[in-house]
Design a protein around this motif. Structure first.
Motif, PDB file in Angstrom:
ATOM      1  N   THR A   1      19.264 -16.143   0.546  1.00  0.00           N
ATOM      2  CA  THR A   1      19.982 -15.955   1.807  1.00  0.00           C
ATOM      3  C   THR A   1      20.662 -14.598   1.852  1.00  0.00           C
ATOM      4  OG1 THR A   1      20.389 -18.343   1.868  1.00  0.00           O
ATOM      5  CG2 THR A   1      21.690 -16.969   3.351  1.00  0.00           C
ATOM      6  N   TRP A   2      21.260 -14.203   0.742  1.00  0.00           N
ATOM      7  CA  TRP A   2      21.887 -12.876   0.641  1.00  0.00           C
ATOM      8  C   TRP A   2      20.857 -11.781   0.904  1.00  0.00           C
ATOM      9  CZ3 TRP A   2      21.620  -9.609  -4.088  1.00  0.00           C
ATOM     10  CH2 TRP A   2      22.413  -8.462  -3.985  1.00  0.00           C
ATOM     11  N   THR A   3      19.673 -11.935   0.337  1.00  0.00           N
ATOM     12  CA  THR A   3      18.614 -10.950   0.535  1.00  0.00           C
ATOM     13  C   THR A   3      18.148 -10.920   1.987  1.00  0.00           C
ATOM     14  OG1 THR A   3      17.903 -11.502  -1.721  1.00  0.00           O
ATOM     15  CG2 THR A   3      16.464 -10.084  -0.453  1.00  0.00           C
ATOM     16  N   VAL A   4      18.144 -12.079   2.645  1.00  0.00           N
ATOM     17  CA  VAL A   4      17.773 -12.144   4.061  1.00  0.00           C
ATOM     18  C   VAL A   4      18.797 -11.400   4.913  1.00  0.00           C
ATOM     19  CG1 VAL A   4      17.491 -13.689   6.034  1.00  0.00           C
ATOM     20  CG2 VAL A   4      16.452 -14.270   3.849  1.00  0.00           C
ATOM     21  N   PHE A   5      20.083 -11.608   4.635  1.00  0.00           N
ATOM     22  CA  PHE A   5      21.120 -10.908   5.391  1.00  0.00           C
ATOM     23  C   PHE A   5      21.002  -9.396   5.220  1.00  0.00           C
ATOM     24  CE2 PHE A   5      23.498 -14.898   5.924  1.00  0.00           C
ATOM     25  CZ  PHE A   5      24.031 -14.682   7.186  1.00  0.00           C
ATOM     26  N   LEU A   6      20.557  -8.966   4.052  1.00  0.00           N
ATOM     27  CA  LEU A   6      20.371  -7.536   3.804  1.00  0.00           C
ATOM     28  C   LEU A   6      19.025  -7.034   4.310  1.00  0.00           C
ATOM     29  CD1 LEU A   6      21.759  -7.256   0.155  1.00  0.00           C
ATOM     30  CD2 LEU A   6      22.914  -6.622   2.278  1.00  0.00           C
ATOM     31  N   ASN A   7      18.185  -7.960   4.803  1.00  0.00           N
ATOM     32  CA  ASN A   7      16.849  -7.605   5.299  1.00  0.00           C
ATOM     33  C   ASN A   7      16.006  -6.955   4.197  1.00  0.00           C
ATOM     34  OD1 ASN A   7      15.022  -7.644   7.485  1.00  0.00           O
ATOM     35  ND2 ASN A   7      15.361  -5.476   7.884  1.00  0.00           N
ATOM     36  N   ARG A   8      16.037  -7.563   2.997  1.00  0.00           N
ATOM     37  CA  ARG A   8      15.380  -6.951   1.847  1.00  0.00           C
ATOM     38  C   ARG A   8      14.252  -7.798   1.255  1.00  0.00           C
ATOM     39  NH1 ARG A   8      17.489  -3.178   3.598  1.00  0.00           N
ATOM     40  NH2 ARG A   8      18.786  -1.600   2.582  1.00  0.00           N
ATOM     41  N   LEU A   9      13.937  -8.937   1.841  1.00  0.00           N
ATOM     42  CA  LEU A   9      12.794  -9.690   1.326  1.00  0.00           C
ATOM     43  C   LEU A   9      11.498  -8.948   1.667  1.00  0.00           C
ATOM     44  CD1 LEU A   9      13.622 -13.421   2.169  1.00  0.00           C
ATOM     45  CD2 LEU A   9      13.583 -12.347  -0.083  1.00  0.00           C
ATOM     46  N   PRO A  10      10.495  -9.024   0.786  1.00  0.00           N
ATOM     47  CA  PRO A  10       9.229  -8.321   1.055  1.00  0.00           C
ATOM     48  C   PRO A  10       8.369  -9.042   2.082  1.00  0.00           C
ATOM     49  CG  PRO A  10       9.078  -9.474  -1.034  1.00  0.00           C
ATOM     50  CD  PRO A  10      10.507  -9.653  -0.557  1.00  0.00           C
ATOM     51  N   THR A  11       8.862  -9.160   3.295  1.00  0.00           N
ATOM     52  CA  THR A  11       8.071  -9.749   4.372  1.00  0.00           C
ATOM     53  C   THR A  11       6.946  -8.783   4.748  1.00  0.00           C
ATOM     54  OG1 THR A  11       9.706  -8.863   5.918  1.00  0.00           O
ATOM     55  CG2 THR A  11       9.931 -11.168   5.287  1.00  0.00           C
ATOM     56  N   ARG A  12       5.978  -9.282   5.489  1.00  0.00           N
ATOM     57  CA  ARG A  12       4.785  -8.478   5.762  1.00  0.00           C
ATOM     58  C   ARG A  12       5.087  -7.229   6.586  1.00  0.00           C
ATOM     59  NH1 ARG A  12      -0.359 -12.645   6.580  1.00  0.00           N
ATOM     60  NH2 ARG A  12      -0.592 -13.062   4.340  1.00  0.00           N
ATOM     61  N   ASP A  13       6.037  -7.316   7.494  1.00  0.00           N
ATOM     62  CA  ASP A  13       6.362  -6.117   8.273  1.00  0.00           C
ATOM     63  C   ASP A  13       6.927  -5.013   7.378  1.00  0.00           C
ATOM     64  OD1 ASP A  13       8.685  -7.625   7.800  1.00  0.00           O
ATOM     65  OD2 ASP A  13       9.714  -6.721   9.519  1.00  0.00           O
ATOM     66  N   ARG A  14       7.704  -5.387   6.356  1.00  0.00           N
ATOM     67  CA  ARG A  14       8.244  -4.382   5.433  1.00  0.00           C
ATOM     68  C   ARG A  14       7.141  -3.831   4.527  1.00  0.00           C
ATOM     69  NH1 ARG A  14      12.607  -5.167   1.785  1.00  0.00           N
ATOM     70  NH2 ARG A  14      13.149  -3.019   2.268  1.00  0.00           N
ATOM     71  N   LEU A  15       6.265  -4.713   4.040  1.00  0.00           N
ATOM     72  CA  LEU A  15       5.183  -4.259   3.169  1.00  0.00           C
ATOM     73  C   LEU A  15       4.272  -3.279   3.906  1.00  0.00           C
ATOM     74  CD1 LEU A  15       4.257  -7.643   1.439  1.00  0.00           C
ATOM     75  CD2 LEU A  15       5.572  -5.747   0.458  1.00  0.00           C
ATOM     76  N   ILE A  16       4.007  -3.555   5.176  1.00  0.00           N
ATOM     77  CA  ILE A  16       3.164  -2.655   5.978  1.00  0.00           C
ATOM     78  C   ILE A  16       3.866  -1.314   6.181  1.00  0.00           C
ATOM     79  CG2 ILE A  16       2.159  -2.312   8.273  1.00  0.00           C
ATOM     80  CD1 ILE A  16       1.595  -5.328   8.324  1.00  0.00           C
ATOM     81  N   SER A  17       5.186  -1.349   6.377  1.00  0.00           N
ATOM     82  CA  SER A  17       5.938  -0.092   6.547  1.00  0.00           C
ATOM     83  C   SER A  17       5.920   0.749   5.292  1.00  0.00           C
ATOM     84  CB  SER A  17       7.382  -0.402   6.958  1.00  0.00           C
ATOM     85  OG  SER A  17       8.107  -0.984   5.881  1.00  0.00           O
ATOM     86  N   TRP A  18       5.658   0.120   4.133  1.00  0.00           N
ATOM     87  CA  TRP A  18       5.555   0.862   2.875  1.00  0.00           C
ATOM     88  C   TRP A  18       4.160   1.439   2.657  1.00  0.00           C
ATOM     89  CZ3 TRP A  18       8.059  -3.586  -0.451  1.00  0.00           C
ATOM     90  CH2 TRP A  18       9.413  -3.686  -0.103  1.00  0.00           C
ATOM     91  N   GLY A  19       3.232   1.144   3.563  1.00  0.00           N
ATOM     92  CA  GLY A  19       1.888   1.688   3.461  1.00  0.00           C
ATOM     93  C   GLY A  19       0.843   0.719   2.960  1.00  0.00           C
ATOM     94  N   LEU A  20       1.205  -0.536   2.718  1.00  0.00           N
ATOM     95  CA  LEU A  20       0.236  -1.521   2.251  1.00  0.00           C
ATOM     96  C   LEU A  20      -0.617  -2.009   3.420  1.00  0.00           C
ATOM     97  CD1 LEU A  20       2.476  -1.546  -0.025  1.00  0.00           C
ATOM     98  CD2 LEU A  20       1.736  -3.897  -0.487  1.00  0.00           C
ATOM     99  N   THR A  21      -1.864  -2.308   3.117  1.00  0.00           N
ATOM    100  CA  THR A  21      -2.784  -2.814   4.124  1.00  0.00           C
ATOM    101  C   THR A  21      -2.944  -4.316   3.960  1.00  0.00           C
ATOM    102  OG1 THR A  21      -3.989  -0.712   4.106  1.00  0.00           O
ATOM    103  CG2 THR A  21      -5.107  -2.625   5.060  1.00  0.00           C
ATOM    104  N   LEU A  22      -2.458  -5.083   4.911  1.00  0.00           N
ATOM    105  CA  LEU A  22      -2.554  -6.527   4.869  1.00  0.00           C
ATOM    106  C   LEU A  22      -2.337  -7.065   6.277  1.00  0.00           C
ATOM    107  CD1 LEU A  22       0.737  -8.026   3.382  1.00  0.00           C
ATOM    108  CD2 LEU A  22       0.499  -5.659   4.021  1.00  0.00           C
ATOM    109  N   PRO A  23      -2.800  -8.282   6.545  1.00  0.00           N
ATOM    110  CA  PRO A  23      -2.631  -8.840   7.893  1.00  0.00           C
ATOM    111  C   PRO A  23      -1.160  -9.063   8.199  1.00  0.00           C
ATOM    112  CG  PRO A  23      -3.485 -10.483   6.360  1.00  0.00           C
ATOM    113  CD  PRO A  23      -3.553  -9.176   5.648  1.00  0.00           C
ATOM    114  N   PRO A  24      -0.697  -8.742   9.402  1.00  0.00           N
ATOM    115  CA  PRO A  24       0.724  -8.841   9.720  1.00  0.00           C
ATOM    116  C   PRO A  24       1.175 -10.230  10.152  1.00  0.00           C
ATOM    117  CG  PRO A  24      -0.445  -7.887  11.574  1.00  0.00           C
ATOM    118  CD  PRO A  24      -1.474  -8.107  10.485  1.00  0.00           C
ATOM    119  N   GLY A  25       0.234 -11.132  10.421  1.00  0.00           N
ATOM    120  CA  GLY A  25       0.586 -12.418  11.018  1.00  0.00           C
ATOM    121  C   GLY A  25       1.396 -13.319  10.111  1.00  0.00           C
TER     122      GLY A  25
END
Length: 315
Positions: free
Chosen positions: A162-186
């Motif tokens: 929960t703490w990580t969610v409040f900080l918006n730091r979990l490796p969700t797909r939108d964040r992984l894509i912003s780092w340059g990874l290629t994966l489906p966003p859905g």
């Protein structure tokens, strides 16, 4: 040759600079009252008004003053007088002037005494780690959501997520894509939208169904984003308000934690739970935690009873 190469490397030089900077920073919180001079370091301790003498003289200091780099203050004394060569620089002349105002170290003065910064800003013989920490750290503003993450009834593993969610730091797909990874966003839970923190835990239809199961006596509608739980915790009033809020905060953490687990299980193990099975996992986790707390208090209604009031009668 190998030692020379290691010592001359940029990494080694950076380490030495970092150690010197740390030493200089710590000197802001330490002083030394010289007694016999046998403990205080001539070059590194803050024992004159000039600060650490190594900072003033640099690498040439031991050569110009003929005092070894690792010398104690007592090694600068001979027959009851300061043993320094004739001043050949402005810094050396300044040092001799300062030393002329100080008593010469001797056994009659007792041992050297180190002083540390105290709360008033001066120096005292007692060391306080709390005062030192408060002066060393760069304080940040207190976040308004911390009571929703850290509280007495929490489950540590759920609090961390929960703490990580409040900080918006979990490796969700939108964040992984912003780092340059290629994966489906859905989103793997509903496939209706792209995965993000706000979508995964509140906007996703899979998550919404779970939250709707708890729209009973206390919740008219499920929270739509993570900070909304903070607002709800302030709005819940009544004779059991604080304890109802505790159940709400725990419920929020348990749902978030298990949604994250379900998301990872579908991605990495290709296994999934039905809506009903997922609700039972959340329900079991809540009951186990609240049952473990029930023996700690005899207040009625218990936290477990308050949890049952959360469950929608139409679910």
């Amino acid at each position: 040759m190998s030692i020379w190469l290691i010592n001359d490397s940029p990494r080694f030089s950076k380490t030495v600079r970092s150690m010197l900077e740390l030493r200089q920073q710590l000197q802001l919180y330490l002083r030394c009252n010289v007694g016999d001079g046998r403990t205080a370091l001539f070059w590194y301790d803050y024992w004159t008004d000039l600060g650490p003498l190594y900072t003033l003289f640099g690498n040439s200091g031991p050569t110009s003053l003929r005092i070894p780099l690792n010398a104690n203050v007592s090694e600068a004394v001979c027959d009851g007088h300061w043993r320094l060569p004739a001043a050949r620089s402005e810094n050396a002349e300044t040092l001799q002037v300062v030393l002329s105002t100080m008593s010469v170290p001797c056994d009659a003065n007792g041992s050297d005494v180190y002083l540390s910064r105290i709360n008033s800003g001066g120096f005292g013989a007692s060391f306080s780690s709390n005062v030192t920490w408060e002066r060393l750290r760069n304080p940040n503003p207190r976040v308004h959501w911390h009571p929703v993450v850290w509280f007495k009834e929490e489950i540590p593993r759920c609090s961390f997520i929960t703490w990580t969610v409040f900080l918006n730091r979990l490796p969700t797909r939108d964040r992984l894509i912003s780092w340059g990874l290629t994966l489906p966003p859905g989103c793997v839970l509903c496939s209706d939208a792209d995965e993000s923190h706000s979508h995964l835990f509140f906007e996703c239809s899979f998550a919404a169904v779970v939250w709707n199961r708890y729209c009973g006596r206390f919740l008219a509608s499920p929270p739509s984003y993570v900070a909304a739980v903070v607002d709800l915790s302030h709005q819940l009033q009544g004779p059991h308000g604080p304890r109802v809020v505790a159940v709400l905060k725990l419920l929020n953490q348990v749902i978030i934690y298990n949604l994250w687990r379900e998301r990872n299980a579908r991605i990495f193990r290709s296994v999934s739970l039905t809506q009903e099975a997922f609700f039972k996992v959340v329900d079991r986790c809540m009951r186990d935690r609240l049952l473990s707390l029930q023996s700690l208090t005899a207040v009625s209604p218990s936290l477990l009873e308050l949890y049952f009031w959360f469950v929608s009668p139409y679910s």
